[in-house]
Design an enzyme around this catalytic site. Sequence first.
Site, PDB file in Angstrom:
ATOM      1  N   GLY A  36       0.874  -1.167   0.000  1.00  0.00           N
ATOM      2  CA  GLY A  36       0.000   0.000   0.000  1.00  0.00           C
ATOM      3  C   GLY A  36       0.905   1.209   0.000  1.00  0.00           C
ATOM      4  O   GLY A  36       1.483   1.585  -1.014  1.00  0.00           O
ATOM      5  N   SER A  37       1.096   1.792   1.181  1.00  0.00           N
ATOM      6  CA  SER A  37       2.051   2.899   1.293  1.00  0.00           C
ATOM      7  C   SER A  37       3.486   2.388   1.305  1.00  0.00           C
ATOM      8  O   SER A  37       4.421   3.152   1.073  1.00  0.00           O
ATOM      9  CB  SER A  37       1.774   3.719   2.550  1.00  0.00           C
ATOM     10  OG  SER A  37       1.902   2.921   3.704  1.00  0.00           O
ATOM     11  N   CYS A  38       3.670   1.094   1.541  1.00  0.00           N
ATOM     12  CA  CYS A  38       5.015   0.510   1.496  1.00  0.00           C
ATOM     13  C   CYS A  38       5.579   0.610   0.080  1.00  0.00           C
ATOM     14  O   CYS A  38       4.845   0.734  -0.892  1.00  0.00           O
ATOM     15  CB  CYS A  38       4.988  -0.955   1.915  1.00  0.00           C
ATOM     16  SG  CYS A  38       4.611  -1.234   3.654  1.00  0.00           S
ATOM     17  N   LEU A  39       6.897   0.525  -0.012  1.00  0.00           N
ATOM     18  CA  LEU A  39       7.569   0.670  -1.293  1.00  0.00           C
ATOM     19  C   LEU A  39       8.439  -0.551  -1.574  1.00  0.00           C
ATOM     20  O   LEU A  39       9.249  -0.941  -0.740  1.00  0.00           O
ATOM     21  CB  LEU A  39       8.443   1.926  -1.269  1.00  0.00           C
ATOM     22  CG  LEU A  39       9.051   2.364  -2.593  1.00  0.00           C
ATOM     23  CD1 LEU A  39       7.962   2.823  -3.563  1.00  0.00           C
ATOM     24  CD2 LEU A  39      10.054   3.486  -2.367  1.00  0.00           C
ATOM     25  N   GLY A 103       4.101   2.806  -2.786  1.00  0.00           N
ATOM     26  CA  GLY A 103       4.040   4.180  -2.328  1.00  0.00           C
ATOM     27  C   GLY A 103       2.683   4.831  -2.534  1.00  0.00           C
ATOM     28  O   GLY A 103       2.583   6.026  -2.757  1.00  0.00           O
TER      29      GLY A 103
END
Length: 173
Positions: A36-39, A103
């Site tokens: 999700g917001s992880c890269l 991201g």
Amino acid sequence: MKTYGTEPGAPTPVQVGISELAVSDGDETLRSYGLGSCLAIALYDPDSEIGGLAHAMLPDGDAAENSDRKPGKYADTAIRALLRRMVEKGASYTSVEAKIAGGSDMFEFDSFGDGVGQRNVVAARDELEKLGVPLVAEDVGGDRGRTVEFTPGSGALLVKISESDGTTGVTEL
């Protein structure tokens, strides 16, 4: 890109979980779910076919306590750890290229300014530039989750995005 299904005897892809990283060579597939917001940060050396994948959760490990215990947790420290491990396996630092995916800003919190996803992307771009590693492809931002599969031997990063209508979009970087 070589992907592995459920055929008997096929190698099992290496799962890279949240805050983890892995380095490999050849046709072994490295996979991260639920970005999700992880890269996802994929680095590879096309000459040696050595590469690595990190699933970074937060942007700035240099500012965090104990970031050396889990370097894959942060975009900046994950990139440095991947590079170090790749060179130890025989990659040439000057040949390494990068691709990133994820991201997303899945939720809006106006009081926090830029979301974690956007900050992760900026931190990775900044660290790659600082280290002289070219960013050759990216699939970042938006509001959808992603799953990635990376094959260090070819440098192919397959990005799957689940759409709201139940379909899955696939892009190869």
